[in-house]
Design an enzyme around this catalytic site. Structure first.
Site, PDB file in Angstrom:
ATOM      1  N   GLU A 117     -31.967  35.193 -60.249  1.00 20.93           N
ATOM      2  CA  GLU A 117     -30.549  34.881 -60.443  1.00 20.93           C
ATOM      3  C   GLU A 117     -30.269  34.653 -61.921  1.00 20.93           C
ATOM      4  OE1 GLU A 117     -28.809  32.228 -57.359  1.00 20.93           O
ATOM      5  OE2 GLU A 117     -30.814  32.201 -56.545  1.00 20.93           O
ATOM      6  N   ARG A 292     -24.581  31.107 -65.509  1.00 22.62           N
ATOM      7  CA  ARG A 292     -23.334  31.129 -64.747  1.00 22.62           C
ATOM      8  C   ARG A 292     -22.095  30.758 -65.559  1.00 22.62           C
ATOM      9  NH1 ARG A 292     -24.563  28.447 -59.082  1.00 22.62           N
ATOM     10  NH2 ARG A 292     -25.876  30.257 -58.735  1.00 22.62           N
ATOM     11  N   HIS A 353     -17.740  25.387 -57.479  1.00 20.08           N
ATOM     12  CA  HIS A 353     -18.945  25.570 -56.677  1.00 20.08           C
ATOM     13  C   HIS A 353     -19.855  24.343 -56.669  1.00 20.08           C
ATOM     14  CE1 HIS A 353     -22.194  27.849 -54.869  1.00 20.08           C
ATOM     15  NE2 HIS A 353     -23.007  27.606 -55.889  1.00 20.08           N
ATOM     16  N   ARG A 388     -25.969  23.895 -64.548  1.00 14.40           N
ATOM     17  CA  ARG A 388     -27.134  24.001 -63.666  1.00 14.40           C
ATOM     18  C   ARG A 388     -27.669  25.433 -63.608  1.00 14.40           C
ATOM     19  NH1 ARG A 388     -27.505  25.176 -57.763  1.00 14.40           N
ATOM     20  NH2 ARG A 388     -25.359  25.829 -58.088  1.00 14.40           N
TER      21      ARG A 388
HETATM   22  P1  FAD Z   1     -24.632  18.404 -48.612  1.00 14.95           P
HETATM   23  O1  FAD Z   1     -25.550  19.405 -48.083  1.00 14.95           O
HETATM   24  O2  FAD Z   1     -23.314  18.871 -49.073  1.00 14.95           O
HETATM   25  O3  FAD Z   1     -24.400  17.293 -47.489  1.00 14.95           O
HETATM   26  C1  FAD Z   1     -23.403  16.308 -47.665  1.00 14.95           C
HETATM   27  C2  FAD Z   1     -23.408  15.397 -46.451  1.00 14.95           C
HETATM   28  O4  FAD Z   1     -22.708  14.204 -46.764  1.00 14.95           O
HETATM   29  C3  FAD Z   1     -22.740  15.953 -45.206  1.00 14.95           C
HETATM   30  O5  FAD Z   1     -23.512  15.613 -44.081  1.00 14.95           O
HETATM   31  C4  FAD Z   1     -21.409  15.196 -45.132  1.00 14.95           C
HETATM   32  O6  FAD Z   1     -20.917  15.012 -43.831  1.00 14.95           O
HETATM   33  C5  FAD Z   1     -21.854  13.870 -45.697  1.00 14.95           C
HETATM   34  N1  FAD Z   1     -20.773  13.047 -46.230  1.00 14.95           N
HETATM   35  C6  FAD Z   1     -20.015  13.254 -47.328  1.00 14.95           C
HETATM   36  N2  FAD Z   1     -19.153  12.240 -47.487  1.00 14.95           N
HETATM   37  C7  FAD Z   1     -19.366  11.380 -46.467  1.00 14.95           C
HETATM   38  C8  FAD Z   1     -18.786  10.160 -46.063  1.00 14.95           C
HETATM   39  N3  FAD Z   1     -17.792   9.586 -46.742  1.00 14.95           N
HETATM   40  N4  FAD Z   1     -19.245   9.561 -44.950  1.00 14.95           N
HETATM   41  C9  FAD Z   1     -20.242  10.125 -44.218  1.00 14.95           C
HETATM   42  N5  FAD Z   1     -20.839  11.270 -44.549  1.00 14.95           N
HETATM   43  C10 FAD Z   1     -20.404  11.889 -45.666  1.00 14.95           C
HETATM   44  N6  FAD Z   1     -28.061  25.559 -54.303  1.00 14.95           N
HETATM   45  C11 FAD Z   1     -29.279  26.112 -54.484  1.00 14.95           C
HETATM   46  O7  FAD Z   1     -30.207  25.472 -55.007  1.00 14.95           O
HETATM   47  N7  FAD Z   1     -29.519  27.386 -54.053  1.00 14.95           N
HETATM   48  C12 FAD Z   1     -28.564  28.149 -53.458  1.00 14.95           C
HETATM   49  O8  FAD Z   1     -28.813  29.282 -53.079  1.00 14.95           O
HETATM   50  C13 FAD Z   1     -27.267  27.585 -53.296  1.00 14.95           C
HETATM   51  N8  FAD Z   1     -26.261  28.313 -52.747  1.00 14.95           N
HETATM   52  C14 FAD Z   1     -25.068  27.707 -52.488  1.00 14.95           C
HETATM   53  C15 FAD Z   1     -24.072  28.414 -51.829  1.00 14.95           C
HETATM   54  C16 FAD Z   1     -22.882  27.798 -51.481  1.00 14.95           C
HETATM   55  C17 FAD Z   1     -21.811  28.582 -50.772  1.00 14.95           C
HETATM   56  C18 FAD Z   1     -22.675  26.436 -51.826  1.00 14.95           C
HETATM   57  C19 FAD Z   1     -21.402  25.745 -51.464  1.00 14.95           C
HETATM   58  C20 FAD Z   1     -23.649  25.731 -52.518  1.00 14.95           C
HETATM   59  C21 FAD Z   1     -24.836  26.357 -52.852  1.00 14.95           C
HETATM   60  N9  FAD Z   1     -25.846  25.667 -53.525  1.00 14.95           N
HETATM   61  C22 FAD Z   1     -27.065  26.250 -53.715  1.00 14.95           C
HETATM   62  C23 FAD Z   1     -25.687  24.246 -53.840  1.00 14.95           C
HETATM   63  C24 FAD Z   1     -26.418  23.429 -52.771  1.00 14.95           C
HETATM   64  O9  FAD Z   1     -26.234  24.044 -51.523  1.00 14.95           O
HETATM   65  C25 FAD Z   1     -25.910  22.009 -52.688  1.00 14.95           C
HETATM   66  O10 FAD Z   1     -25.840  21.446 -53.970  1.00 14.95           O
HETATM   67  C26 FAD Z   1     -26.844  21.172 -51.836  1.00 14.95           C
HETATM   68  O11 FAD Z   1     -27.050  21.783 -50.599  1.00 14.95           O
HETATM   69  C27 FAD Z   1     -26.266  19.791 -51.650  1.00 14.95           C
HETATM   70  O12 FAD Z   1     -27.047  19.119 -50.699  1.00 14.95           O
HETATM   71  P2  FAD Z   1     -26.764  17.597 -50.405  1.00 14.95           P
HETATM   72  O13 FAD Z   1     -27.762  17.170 -49.405  1.00 14.95           O
HETATM   73  O14 FAD Z   1     -26.668  16.853 -51.673  1.00 14.95           O
HETATM   74  O15 FAD Z   1     -25.282  17.566 -49.784  1.00 14.95           O
HETATM   75  C1  SIN Z   2     -26.049  31.825 -55.154  1.00 17.68           C
HETATM   76  O1  SIN Z   2     -26.746  32.210 -54.227  1.00 17.68           O
HETATM   77  O2  SIN Z   2     -25.524  32.575 -55.968  1.00 17.68           O
HETATM   78  C2  SIN Z   2     -25.826  30.371 -55.309  1.00 17.68           C
HETATM   79  C3  SIN Z   2     -27.037  29.768 -55.882  1.00 17.68           C
HETATM   80  C4  SIN Z   2     -26.761  28.406 -56.401  1.00 17.68           C
HETATM   81  O3  SIN Z   2     -25.626  27.924 -56.395  1.00 17.68           O
HETATM   82  O4  SIN Z   2     -27.729  27.788 -56.850  1.00 17.68           O
END
Ligand code: FAD
Ligand code: SIN
Length: 529
Positions: A117, A292, A353, A388
């Site tokens: 990437e 990015r 994002h 990032r």
């Molecule tokens: P999340 O997975 O967002 O989980 C948040 C949780 O918090 C949920 O369960 C929600 O219900 C809960 N929550 C929030 N507020 C409250 C509240 N007030 N009360 C109770 N519960 C609450 N990153 C990579 O490294 N590689 C990738 O390929 C990649 N692709 C991506 C593609 C997309 C479309 C997106 C949107 C993001 C991508 N990212 C990628 C970024 C990555 O997915 C996220 O940064 C990461 O998954 C965040 O994980 P997390 O556990 O911190 O939060």
């Molecule tokens: C992507 O697959 O392009 C998203 C990867 C990321 O947000 O880290």
């Protein structure tokens, strides 16, 4: 009316994405865990991750190269010691994900099939087709459901973390002894606010993409964690560094915007402007695979110059069968909209994002509030700096959940439940008469952020945003004080809090760096308006 129930758990984990689930799994053998999510357990940013998880697996890749790429993308603001530990701990954490049941694609020779990437000098991103996040979420949710010490509560919304403030003690931002005793949590099924007392609380609430009009994030991403910590007088930093993904599918009206993974550019896809011409060579020698921030600004610049609403991604020269094998979900999505990528250009546009900043934590994930850890996207660890590197966030989440779990397990026996916490008091409040007051303010907020605090900023635009936001802030605080607690009003309040932090911290940064680009302090050689 007072809140309903009081519960006691050793560990309270708020959030069920990769950060929350992996922390819960690590501590569950040693105490009772309460895991909450505000909607279903699987509706998370994690679930939508496409490209994969970055880690050094084979030569010619090396830790040094992954570290150098992360530092380069971060534009001078990464903490080198944090980058070093994350990159070096990556292989062990990936192995754990595999042991928990997550599968990553392999080549016929048994080696992992690696994506590349933007900003990566090597192929190093482990993935499961183009739905890596779904696979990780599936495996971890399954594992958590099998653990007898983990009680999961879906549709439970954390309203505030509990500190000395709730015992009537004045807490300021200068305090270093602020403690977290758990959280007030709205049970959305009966609309009562319960008190969940905990010895250790782990915030894993994810991102805040929904403060913008166009985002790849699901609607749960409203910045609740940073907003709660900020209100509790904890430190929240680097919020000005909002990452816009260069290529979300241009499909007006669709929310969240569907992502076209950057890994497609690693696979050979080329960006073209509205006239069908390549343009990235005019902005960076790495062309479509530049970091990015640079690609998103270049697209923004091309769109402004031509007045178009999108640019294009071209995969017509690639083998269609291979493309379908590698990116089945994306090809299916395009075809479902009548776009046949083997014959047509795919219209794409940048979308909010990822938040590089968040709750300030140290190398073990401790926030500035005692007994409160934060991990995943809601935390600011120092890994990402001003921008990032792609696919470093799933990695950051598992590395820091592990570190926080080890630290918390070392402390938990010395922590007692706090006595005397009052139940949530909502006497004198009533249901808001007009929901439109809430929904309209959220739309206005998203407009303000998108028009004035987007990819390219200026002092004038930031000041305009600040002044407009203040009006919405006042209206919402007045409404909050007299309204019965609801998810809608809490989310709006949190979104306003986070938007305030983005604007304020952007105003304080008198330079262009990484994702914060302002025409008032242009970078050398960069002239995006
Ligand atoms: P999340 O997975 O967002 O989980 C948040 C949780 O918090 C949920 O369960 C929600 O219900 C809960 N929550 C929030 N507020 C409250 C509240 N007030 N009360 C109770 N519960 C609450 N990153 C990579 O490294 N590689 C990738 O390929 C990649 N692709 C991506 C593609 C997309 C479309 C997106 C949107 C993001 C991508 N990212 C990628 C970024 C990555 O997915 C996220 O940064 C990461 O998954 C965040 O994980 P997390 O556990 O911190 O939060
Ligand atoms: C992507 O697959 O392009 C998203 C990867 C990321 O947000 O880290």
């Amino acid at each position: 009316m007072v809140g309903r129930m009081e519960y006691k758990f050793d560990f309270l984990v708020i959030g069920t994405g990769v950060a929350g689930l992996s922390f819960a799994l690590k501590v569950a053998d040693y105490g009772k865990v309460c895991l909450i999510s505000k909607t279903s357990l699987t509706e998370t940013n994690t679930r939508y991750a496409q490209g994969g998880i970055a880690a050094v697996t084979y030569q010619p890749d090396s830790y040094e190269k992954h570290i150098a790429d992360t530092l380069e993308a971060g534009d001078g603001l990464c903490k080198p010691s944090i980058v070093d530990l994350v990159v070096k701990e990556a292989p062990d954490r990936i192995q754990e994900l595999i042991e928990w049941g997550a599968e990553f694609d392999k080549n016929p020779d048994g080696k992992y099939n690696l994506n590349r990437e933007g900003g990566h000098s090597e192929y190093r991103v482990l993935h499961h087709k183009d739905n890596t996040g779904y696979e990780i979420q599936r495996a971890l949710t399954q594992k958590v459901s099998e653990h007898p010490n983990i009680s999961s509560f879906d549709h439970h919304f954390a309203v505030e973390i509990i500190t000395q403030h709730h015992l009537g003690v004045k807490v300021t931002r200068r305090n270093t002894d602020t403690q977290c005793y758990g959280a007030y949590v709205l049970n959305k099924r009966n609309n009562k606010v319960d008190t969940i007392l905990s010895k250790v609380t782990f915030l894993a609430t994810g991102g805040a993409g929904n403060i913008y009009q166009t985002t790849t994030n699901p609607t749960i991403a409203t910045g609740d964690g940073p907003a709660m910590v900020y209100r509790a007088k904890g430190a929240v930093e680097n919020m000005e560094f909002v990452q816009f993904h260069p290529t979300s599918l241009y499909n007006p009206g669709e929310r969240p915007s569907f992502l076209i993974t950057e890994a497609m550019r690693g696979f050979g896809a080329i960006l073209r402007n509205i006239e069908g011409k390549e343009f990235m060579h005019r902005y960076d020698k790495r062309e479509s695979l530049a970091p990015r921030d640079i690609v998103a600004r270049a697209i923004d610049s091309e769109m402004k110059a031509s007045g178009s609403e999108h640019v294009y991604l071209d995969v017509r020269h690639l083998d269609y069968d291979e493309l379908k094998t590698h990116f089945p979900m994306i090809v299916e999505k395009c075809e479902s909209l009548g776009i046949y990528p083997n014959k047509e250009l795919i219209p794409v546009v940048p979308a909010a994002h990822y938040f590089c900043g968040g709750i300030k934590v140290n190398e073990i994930g401790s926030s500035t509030i005692q007994n409160l850890y934060a991990g995943g996207e809601c935390a600011s660890t120092g890994l990402h700096g001003a921008n990032r590197l792609a696919s470093n966030s799933l990695l950051e989440a598992v590395v820091f959940s592990h570190r926080s779990a080890i630290d918390a397990l070392g402390k938990i026996n010395a922590i007692n439940f706090q006595e005397g916490i009052p139940k949530w008091n909502d006497s004198g409040t009533s249901n808001p008469e007009e929901m439109v007051l809430i929904t309209q303010n959220l739309k206005e907020l998203q407009q303000i952020m998108s028009y004035y605090v987007g990819i390219v900023r200026s002092n004038l635009r930031l000041k305009r945003a600040f002044d407009r936001l203040e009006i919405i802030y006042r209206e919402t605080e007045t409404l909050f004080k007299k309204s019965t607690v609801s998810e809608e009003i809490c989310e709006l309040r949190n979104a306003i809090n986070v938007a305030y932090l983005v604007i304020k911290q952007a105003m304080d940064r008198k330079e262009s760096r990484g994702l914060h680009y302002t025409i008032d302090y242009k970078k050398k050689h960069e002239t995006f308006d």
